[in-house]
Design a protein around this motif. Structure first.
Motif, PDB file in Angstrom:
ATOM      1  N   SER A  93      49.825   1.491 -26.775  1.00  0.00           N
ATOM      2  CA  SER A  93      50.482   0.320 -26.174  1.00  0.00           C
ATOM      3  C   SER A  93      50.720   0.637 -24.702  1.00  0.00           C
ATOM      4  O   SER A  93      50.812   1.801 -24.321  1.00  0.00           O
ATOM      5  N   GLU A 148      44.595 -16.736 -19.421  1.00  0.00           N
ATOM      6  CA  GLU A 148      43.780 -15.584 -19.797  1.00  0.00           C
ATOM      7  C   GLU A 148      43.400 -14.780 -18.557  1.00  0.00           C
ATOM      8  O   GLU A 148      43.222 -15.338 -17.473  1.00  0.00           O
ATOM      9  N   ASP A 157      40.652 -13.459 -17.663  1.00  0.00           N
ATOM     10  CA  ASP A 157      39.350 -13.790 -17.085  1.00  0.00           C
ATOM     11  C   ASP A 157      39.224 -15.255 -16.669  1.00  0.00           C
ATOM     12  O   ASP A 157      38.176 -15.697 -16.229  1.00  0.00           O
ATOM     13  N   PRO A 210      43.885  -3.820 -17.608  1.00  0.00           N
ATOM     14  CA  PRO A 210      42.998  -4.308 -18.678  1.00  0.00           C
ATOM     15  C   PRO A 210      43.778  -4.834 -19.876  1.00  0.00           C
ATOM     16  O   PRO A 210      44.783  -4.244 -20.273  1.00  0.00           O
ATOM     17  N   GLN A 211      43.363  -5.933 -20.411  1.00  0.00           N
ATOM     18  CA  GLN A 211      43.859  -6.571 -21.627  1.00  0.00           C
ATOM     19  C   GLN A 211      45.223  -7.239 -21.513  1.00  0.00           C
ATOM     20  O   GLN A 211      45.535  -8.110 -22.290  1.00  0.00           O
ATOM     21  N   THR A 212      46.064  -6.853 -20.565  1.00  0.00           N
ATOM     22  CA  THR A 212      47.340  -7.537 -20.362  1.00  0.00           C
ATOM     23  C   THR A 212      47.858  -7.219 -18.957  1.00  0.00           C
ATOM     24  O   THR A 212      47.569  -6.149 -18.429  1.00  0.00           O
ATOM     25  N   VAL A 254      52.348  -5.078 -27.787  1.00  0.00           N
ATOM     26  CA  VAL A 254      50.953  -5.294 -27.436  1.00  0.00           C
ATOM     27  C   VAL A 254      50.221  -4.019 -27.820  1.00  0.00           C
ATOM     28  O   VAL A 254      50.530  -2.939 -27.318  1.00  0.00           O
ATOM     29  N   LEU A 271      46.786  -1.798 -28.030  1.00  0.00           N
ATOM     30  CA  LEU A 271      45.490  -1.592 -27.404  1.00  0.00           C
ATOM     31  C   LEU A 271      44.709  -0.639 -28.302  1.00  0.00           C
ATOM     32  O   LEU A 271      45.227   0.407 -28.694  1.00  0.00           O
ATOM     33  N   LEU A 281      38.537   1.117 -24.110  1.00  0.00           N
ATOM     34  CA  LEU A 281      39.007  -0.069 -24.817  1.00  0.00           C
ATOM     35  C   LEU A 281      37.839  -0.792 -25.455  1.00  0.00           C
ATOM     36  O   LEU A 281      36.727  -0.811 -24.924  1.00  0.00           O
ATOM     37  N   SER A 292      35.370  -3.703 -26.638  1.00  0.00           N
ATOM     38  CA  SER A 292      34.888  -4.961 -26.068  1.00  0.00           C
ATOM     39  C   SER A 292      35.404  -6.089 -26.953  1.00  0.00           C
ATOM     40  O   SER A 292      35.803  -5.858 -28.107  1.00  0.00           O
ATOM     41  N   PRO A 293      35.400  -7.330 -26.461  1.00  0.00           N
ATOM     42  CA  PRO A 293      35.844  -8.452 -27.314  1.00  0.00           C
ATOM     43  C   PRO A 293      35.049  -8.534 -28.623  1.00  0.00           C
ATOM     44  O   PRO A 293      35.620  -8.820 -29.676  1.00  0.00           O
ATOM     45  N   SER A 317      36.246  -5.749 -30.884  1.00  0.00           N
ATOM     46  CA  SER A 317      37.599  -6.070 -31.317  1.00  0.00           C
ATOM     47  C   SER A 317      37.588  -7.088 -32.458  1.00  0.00           C
ATOM     48  O   SER A 317      38.354  -6.965 -33.414  1.00  0.00           O
TER      49      SER A 317
END
Length: 152
Positions: free
Chosen positions: A7, A28, A30, A59-61, A115, A117, A129, A131-132, A135
């Motif tokens: 996290s 978001e 992106d 990244p991510q948040t 959150v 990760l 991390l 990738s979408p 994930s």
């Protein structure tokens, strides 16, 4: 493949706006709107808090580095009615800063739910991390493992 769950070490935050004055909608990372709104929010945090707080596009948040003052117990009592009306899919947030840009009100909110990760092997001290796409495959499996563990 070995996965690691972590996290953010700083406060996880999001930039949001209210849609039709009802639903809080996160921007978001992106989304092109983030490119416009993030520098405004970053400047407001710098003006309001100086070096005490720094808003980062991680990244991510988004994260907020520094120490936030804790809420008084009185404010927690006021939020109880709001919490009862929340749907299970909604995240609990705390509005930290509000500002207007281009005729719309935006809010920097602290995410009160953890959150997580998820990363996979990198070198000895780092993780990469997911990738979408990865994930979408891995997260449901991890959630199921977690639910099974809680039931035991």
């Amino acid at each position: 493949v070995e996965y690691t769950i972590g996290s953010p070490c700083d406060y996880a935050v999001a930039l949001c706006y209210f849609e039709n004055d009802e639903q809080l909608v996160p921007i978001e990372l992106d989304d092109p709107l983030m490119d416009d709104i993030f520098p405004v929010a970053e400047g407001i945090i710098e003006d309001e808090f100086g070096e005490e707080l720094v808003l980062l596009r991680t990244p991510q948040t988004l994260t907020l580095v520094g120490e936030l003052e804790e809420n008084d117990d009185d404010e927690d009592d006021e939020d109880e009615d709001f919490d009862e009306d929340m749907e299970e899919s909604e995240e609990e947030v705390e509005i930290l800063v509000s500002f207007e840009e281009d005729g719309r009100e935006y809010h920097l909110v602290r995410l009160l739910d953890p959150v997580l990760l998820v990363g996979k092997g990198g070198n000895e001290n780092t993780r990469i991390l997911l990738s979408p796409e990865e994930s979408d495959i891995v997260m449901p499996k991890l959630e199921q493992m977690f639910m099974n563990y809680q039931e035991d």
